[in-house]
Design a protein around this motif. Structure first.
Motif, PDB file in Angstrom:
ATOM      1  N   GLY A  75       0.794  -1.309   0.154  1.00 39.77           N
ATOM      2  CA  GLY A  75       0.090   0.059   0.124  1.00 39.77           C
ATOM      3  C   GLY A  75       0.817   1.226   0.012  1.00 39.77           C
ATOM      4  O   GLY A  75       0.242   2.264  -0.136  1.00 39.77           O
ATOM      5  N   LYS A  77       2.662   2.502  -2.281  1.00 41.57           N
ATOM      6  CA  LYS A  77       2.732   3.256  -3.417  1.00 41.57           C
ATOM      7  C   LYS A  77       1.273   4.057  -3.465  1.00 41.57           C
ATOM      8  O   LYS A  77       1.268   4.793  -4.526  1.00 41.57           O
ATOM      9  CB  LYS A  77       3.010   2.436  -4.644  1.00 41.57           C
ATOM     10  N   ASN A  78       0.254   3.810  -2.804  1.00 44.05           N
ATOM     11  CA  ASN A  78      -1.049   4.375  -2.953  1.00 44.05           C
ATOM     12  C   ASN A  78      -1.025   5.487  -1.828  1.00 44.05           C
ATOM     13  O   ASN A  78      -2.350   5.982  -1.693  1.00 44.05           O
ATOM     14  CB  ASN A  78      -2.083   3.256  -2.511  1.00 44.05           C
ATOM     15  N   GLN A 130      -7.484   0.153  -4.558  1.00 42.88           N
ATOM     16  CA  GLN A 130      -5.947   0.941  -4.510  1.00 42.88           C
ATOM     17  C   GLN A 130      -6.279   1.707  -2.990  1.00 42.88           C
ATOM     18  O   GLN A 130      -5.490   1.947  -2.420  1.00 42.88           O
ATOM     19  CB  GLN A 130      -5.579   1.635  -5.426  1.00 42.88           C
ATOM     20  N   VAL A 131      -7.574   2.314  -2.846  1.00 44.02           N
ATOM     21  CA  VAL A 131      -7.662   3.057  -1.741  1.00 44.02           C
ATOM     22  C   VAL A 131      -7.617   2.240  -0.576  1.00 44.02           C
ATOM     23  O   VAL A 131      -6.766   2.749   0.376  1.00 44.02           O
ATOM     24  CB  VAL A 131      -9.160   3.809  -1.727  1.00 44.02           C
ATOM     25  N   ARG A 133      -5.917  -0.541  -0.309  1.00 45.05           N
ATOM     26  CA  ARG A 133      -4.681  -0.938  -0.129  1.00 45.05           C
ATOM     27  C   ARG A 133      -3.636   0.010   0.667  1.00 45.05           C
ATOM     28  O   ARG A 133      -2.963  -0.051   1.764  1.00 45.05           O
ATOM     29  CB  ARG A 133      -4.025  -1.089  -1.267  1.00 45.05           C
ATOM     30  N   GLY A 134      -4.070   1.374   0.154  1.00 44.42           N
ATOM     31  CA  GLY A 134      -3.302   2.605   1.068  1.00 44.42           C
ATOM     32  C   GLY A 134      -3.647   2.608   2.251  1.00 44.42           C
ATOM     33  O   GLY A 134      -2.816   3.051   3.249  1.00 44.42           O
ATOM     34  N   ILE A 154      -8.459  11.971  -3.170  1.00 42.01           N
ATOM     35  CA  ILE A 154      -7.815  10.879  -3.953  1.00 42.01           C
ATOM     36  C   ILE A 154      -7.469  11.467  -5.324  1.00 42.01           C
ATOM     37  O   ILE A 154      -8.158  11.972  -6.105  1.00 42.01           O
ATOM     38  CB  ILE A 154      -8.661   9.718  -3.983  1.00 42.01           C
ATOM     39  N   LYS A 157      -2.949   9.378 -10.642  1.00 42.75           N
ATOM     40  CA  LYS A 157      -1.557   9.105 -11.198  1.00 42.75           C
ATOM     41  C   LYS A 157      -1.454   9.671 -12.609  1.00 42.75           C
ATOM     42  O   LYS A 157      -2.154   9.362 -13.598  1.00 42.75           O
ATOM     43  CB  LYS A 157      -0.965   7.851 -10.972  1.00 42.75           C
ATOM     44  N   GLU A 248      -4.554   4.434 -11.888  1.00 41.91           N
ATOM     45  CA  GLU A 248      -4.079   4.491 -10.813  1.00 41.91           C
ATOM     46  C   GLU A 248      -4.161   5.732  -9.766  1.00 41.91           C
ATOM     47  O   GLU A 248      -3.892   6.675 -10.405  1.00 41.91           O
ATOM     48  CB  GLU A 248      -2.570   4.393 -11.106  1.00 41.91           C
ATOM     49  N   LYS A 250      -3.631   7.772  -5.717  1.00 44.67           N
ATOM     50  CA  LYS A 250      -2.970   7.747  -4.358  1.00 44.67           C
ATOM     51  C   LYS A 250      -4.012   8.524  -3.547  1.00 44.67           C
ATOM     52  O   LYS A 250      -4.609   9.524  -3.958  1.00 44.67           O
ATOM     53  CB  LYS A 250      -1.516   8.198  -4.576  1.00 44.67           C
TER      54      LYS A 250
END
Ligand code: ADP
Ligand code: MG
Length: 415
Positions: A75, A77-78, A130-131, A133-134, A154, A157, A248, A250
Motif C-alpha cells: 500500500g 505506493k497508494n 487501491q484506496v 490498499r493505501g 484521492i 497518477k 492508478e 493515491k
C-alpha cells in the motif's frame, strides 16, 4: 505569501503553475532543478499563522512516518509521499513548504467530467481496491487514521507528458491573455473520445473554475455542488461514462490525519463522509475511514453522494444525517443509539427523537441501486453487500481495510 510562476524557491524548485489550494495551503507545480530526486514535484506552501504552522508540523510528522515505516508494503505506493520539506520566510512569517510526489486531477474532477453520472464499475473497483490498499498501509503499518477520505483527496497518477502538457497549456493561456481561474486543472486528462464529455474546453474552465475558486472545502463548497446537481436533475444518471480501467490513484492530504493513540480533534471528517460514531460523539478509530470509503464507492459508481444531509445548523444537519442513515440501513441498532456523548440529543428509547416513524422511508442500498440507478439486481446485490460491510453502524463490526480487500465484490472481475 506571494508566489509567482517563474520564482525559484530554495534555489531548487522553479514554480510552473498553481495546482490547487486548501484551508491551510496553496499547492504549486514546480520543476526540480537538481539532478537528484523527481523532475517535478507538487509544492505545498502552508500559511504562516501559528495555528497553521502547528497543523503543518503535524502533517510533516505524519508524512515522515508514512515515508519511512515500510516502503516495501503493497500500500506504500497508494499514499502520496513527501519528497522534501523546508521553510520559506515572507513578510508574514515562516511558511512550511512540503514537496510531494506530483499527481494529476482528483476523483472529484473525474466525477465532474462524468457530469455526476458516475464512472464505470470496473474503474470504481480498481480505485477502491487501491484506496483500501493505501489505507491498510496507513492503519496497519503507520497507525495513522486519515480522517478525510473523499473524492478530492484521492489523486490520479499521471505521467511526465501530462505534466508537460499542463505547463505548456499555462504558457499558451498566458500568451493569449486568458485570465485563468485559480484552480485550473486540465480537462484534457480524459480525451473527448474516451469520455462522454460534450462540453468544449472554453465552457469547462470558467464553470468548474468558478465553482472551486469561490469555495474552500466545507459547507459552501458542498452547497454549490448540490446546486450543480440540482441543475442537472433532468439528466439520465443511469449511464456511467467510460474511464480507463487502468487508472492508478493515491491517497493525498494528511493535513487532517492523526495517530490512532493521539487524536487532534473530537470532530473529524467532511460532513457527507462522516461516520456514525463521530456524529454521536462515541469516539473513533480506523473504522471511521472505512465508513468514508463506503460513501466514496457509492458516489463513484452512481455520481451522487450516499448521504447528503441538509440543515442550517450542526444540530439540524446531524438530525437529517441520522435520518438518512436510518433510512438507508433500515434502522440503527438500539445499543448503538445509546453510545456517545450526543445520543440523548437525537435518540430516545432506540428511536429518532422528534422524527415520527411515518416520516422515515426505508430505502436500502440494493433497492436504491436498482430503482434509482437502474442497476441489474444481480449486480446490485454484491455491491450493496460490500457497501453494507463498510457503512456498518457498529465500528467493531465494520470491515477493516484488510477484510474489505477480500470482499467478493472487489475480487470479482468483469473488466
Ligand atoms: P490542504 O491541506 O490545504 O487542504 P491539500 O493537501 O488538500 O491541502 O491540497 C490542496 C489541493 O492541491 C488539492 O485538492 C489538489 O488539488 C492539489 N494537490 C495537493 N497535493 C497534490 C499533489 N501531490 N499533486 C498534485 N496536486 C496536489
Ligand atoms: Mg485538502
Amino acid at each position: 505569501m506571494p508566489i509567482n510562476t517563474g520564482d525559484v524557491l530554495k534555489n531548487q524548485y522553479k514554480v510552473c503553475r498553481k495546482l490547487g489550494w486548501g484551508h491551510f495551503s496553496t499547492v504549486w507545480l514546480c520543476k526540480n532543478l537538481y539532478k537528484n530526486g523527481p523532475k517535478y514535484v507538487a509544492l505545498k506552501i502552508c500559511k504562516s499563522a501559528p495555528m497553521f504552522t502547528a497543523v503543518a508540523n503535524d502533517e510533516i510528522r505524519l508524512l515522515q512516518e508514512t515515508r519511512t515505516v515500510n516502503p516495501n508494503h503493497v500500500g506504500y505506493k497508494n499514499i502520496v509521499q513527501m519528497v522534501d520539506t523546508f521553510k520559506l520566510i515572507s513578510e508574514n512569517g515562516v511558511h512550511n513548504a512540503i514537496s510531494l510526489e506530483i499527481m494529476g486531477p482528483s476523483l472529484l474532477h473525474l466525477l465532474m467530467q462524468s457530469d455526476f453520472r458516475g464512472i464505470q464499475v470496473a474503474a470504481v473497483r480498481r480505485i477502491i481496491f487501491q484506496v483500501l490498499r493505501g489505507l491498510t498501509y496507513l492503519h496497519e503499518e503507520c497507525h495513522i487514521i486519515h480522517t478525510d477520505i473523499k473524492p478530492e483527496n484521492i489523486l490520479i497518477k499521471v505521467d511526465e507528458n501530462y505534466i508537460k502538457k499542463l505547463i505548456g497549456q499555462m504558457e499558451r493561456f498566458s500568451e493569449m491573455g486568458v485570465d485563468l481561474p485559480r484552480s485550473y486543472v486540465s480537462s484534457e486528462f480524459w480525451t473527448k473520445q474516451e469520455s462522454s464529455l460534450h462540453d468544449s474546453e472554453e465552457d469547462i474552465i470558467p464553470r468548474f473554475g468558478e465553482h472551486r475558486a469561490s469555495s474552500y472545502p466545507g459547507n459552501m463548497y458542498f452547497s454549490e455542488m448540490t446546486n450543480y446537481r440540482e441543475r442537472h436533475s433532468q439528466t439520465d444518471f443511469s449511464t456511467p461514462m467510460w474511464v480507463s480501467p487502468n487508472i492508478e490513484i493515491k491517497i493525498a492530504d494528511l493535513g487532517n490525519a492523526c495517530w490512532v493513540d493521539h487524536h487532534f480533534s473530537p470532530e473529524i471528517q467532511t460532513r457527507q463522509y462522516r461516520a456514525l460514531e463521530v456524529i454521536l460523539g462515541a469516539g473513533y478509530s480506523y473504522p471511521a475511514d472505512l465508513w468514508s470509503i463506503g460513501c466514496l464507492a457509492f458516489e463513484l459508481a452512481t455520481g451522487e453522494m450516499l448521504f447528503s444531509p441538509k440543515g442550517s445548523s450542526e444540530h439540524s444537519a446531524n438530525i437529517d444525517h441520522l435520518c438518512l442513515i436510518w433510512e438507508t440501513l433500515g434502522g440503527i441498532p438500539k445499543y448503538i443509539t445509546e453510545t456517545g456523548t450526543e445520543f440523548k440529543k437525537y435518540f430516545a428509547n432506540g428511536h429518532l427523537k422528534d422524527v415520527p416513524a411515518d416520516n422515515l422511508r426505508i430505502w436500502k442500498i440494493e433497492d436504491v441501486l436498482v430503482e434509482k440507478y437502474k442497476w441489474k439486481r444481480l449486480d446490485a446485490i454484491p455491491f450493496a453487500s460490500f457497501l453494507s460491510s463498510l457503512v456498518e453502524p457498529d465500528p467493531a463490526l465494520r470491515a477493516t481495510s484488510s477484510q474489505a480487500l477480500n470482499n467478493e465484490w472487489l475480487l470479482s472481475t468483469d473488466i
